[in-house]
Write a protein that holds these residues in place. Sequence first.
Motif, PDB file in Angstrom:
ATOM      1  N   LEU A   9       0.859  -1.181   0.000  1.00 23.57           N
ATOM      2  CA  LEU A   9       0.000   0.000   0.000  1.00 23.57           C
ATOM      3  C   LEU A   9       0.896   1.233   0.000  1.00 23.57           C
ATOM      4  O   LEU A   9       1.709   1.416   0.908  1.00 23.57           O
ATOM      5  N   TRP A  22      -9.992   4.701   1.818  1.00 21.03           N
ATOM      6  CA  TRP A  22     -10.135   3.379   1.203  1.00 21.03           C
ATOM      7  C   TRP A  22      -9.820   2.281   2.221  1.00 21.03           C
ATOM      8  O   TRP A  22     -10.547   1.296   2.332  1.00 21.03           O
ATOM      9  N   VAL A  23      -8.747   2.458   2.977  1.00 20.60           N
ATOM     10  CA  VAL A  23      -8.357   1.477   3.993  1.00 20.60           C
ATOM     11  C   VAL A  23      -9.414   1.402   5.093  1.00 20.60           C
ATOM     12  O   VAL A  23      -9.790   0.302   5.526  1.00 20.60           O
ATOM     13  N   TRP A  27     -11.052  -2.205   5.651  1.00 17.65           N
ATOM     14  CA  TRP A  27     -10.175  -2.781   6.668  1.00 17.65           C
ATOM     15  C   TRP A  27     -10.479  -4.252   6.933  1.00 17.65           C
ATOM     16  O   TRP A  27      -9.561  -5.044   7.139  1.00 17.65           O
ATOM     17  N   LEU A  30      -8.822  -6.454   4.458  1.00 17.86           N
ATOM     18  CA  LEU A  30      -7.370  -6.453   4.577  1.00 17.86           C
ATOM     19  C   LEU A  30      -6.866  -7.263   5.775  1.00 17.86           C
ATOM     20  O   LEU A  30      -5.709  -7.687   5.797  1.00 17.86           O
ATOM     21  N   LEU A  35       0.504  -6.570   5.219  1.00 17.82           N
ATOM     22  CA  LEU A  35       0.627  -5.305   4.498  1.00 17.82           C
ATOM     23  C   LEU A  35       2.067  -4.819   4.545  1.00 17.82           C
ATOM     24  O   LEU A  35       2.733  -4.941   5.571  1.00 17.82           O
ATOM     25  N   CYS A  37       4.173  -1.243   3.442  1.00 18.78           N
ATOM     26  CA  CYS A  37       3.899   0.135   3.054  1.00 18.78           C
ATOM     27  C   CYS A  37       5.187   0.953   3.067  1.00 18.78           C
ATOM     28  O   CYS A  37       6.110   0.654   3.812  1.00 18.78           O
ATOM     29  N   ILE A  45      -1.652   4.154   7.685  1.00 21.39           N
ATOM     30  CA  ILE A  45      -2.445   2.930   7.494  1.00 21.39           C
ATOM     31  C   ILE A  45      -2.505   2.130   8.790  1.00 21.39           C
ATOM     32  O   ILE A  45      -3.569   1.659   9.185  1.00 21.39           O
ATOM     33  N   ILE A  49      -6.051   1.276  10.611  1.00 20.10           N
ATOM     34  CA  ILE A  49      -6.513  -0.097  10.835  1.00 20.10           C
ATOM     35  C   ILE A  49      -6.596  -0.400  12.330  1.00 20.10           C
ATOM     36  O   ILE A  49      -7.558  -1.036  12.780  1.00 20.10           O
TER      37      ILE A  49
END
Length: 156
Positions: A9, A22-23, A27, A30, A35, A37, A45, A49
């Motif tokens: 991401l 979007w996250v 979530w 995901l 992940l 990043c 992020i 989350i």
Amino acid sequence: MKKKKTIALVAHDNRKKDMMEWVAYNWKELLPHSLVCTGTTGKLIQETIEKQCKVHDAIPPEVTRLKSGPLGGDQQLGALICEGQVDMMIFFWDPMQPQPHDVDVKALLRIATLYNIPTAPNRSTADFIISSNLFHQKYSPILKDYSAYIKREVDL
């Protein structure tokens, strides 16, 4: 590609808000995945989350944070893709803002294409990827055989 995927991401500064929205919306999708990043995006992020997981009493996914893109994070991510350690990439890049590391961004997108990993440059494409039946399944992408290129004759 395993059922549990490693998802990269990444978001440029002008697209970080879009990525966090979007996250926050996705979530739950995901959670079962790992992940990876770049820099500040990873910090945001992880916070997004963890906030959702705390409210819903869920365990957050593993988030690996690389360096910031301009400080080598794009290249770190590209190396992970080359090593087969990243299964897909959601990269909300800013086509309207010149980037100091534009050559790194272009190289990262090239490597993602070369290694045939699903790549979303915007929210619509990310929505299509995350809502695909293949998102939570094992998947075997077809990889082009570059062995002839590696064995080619070079005149010195």
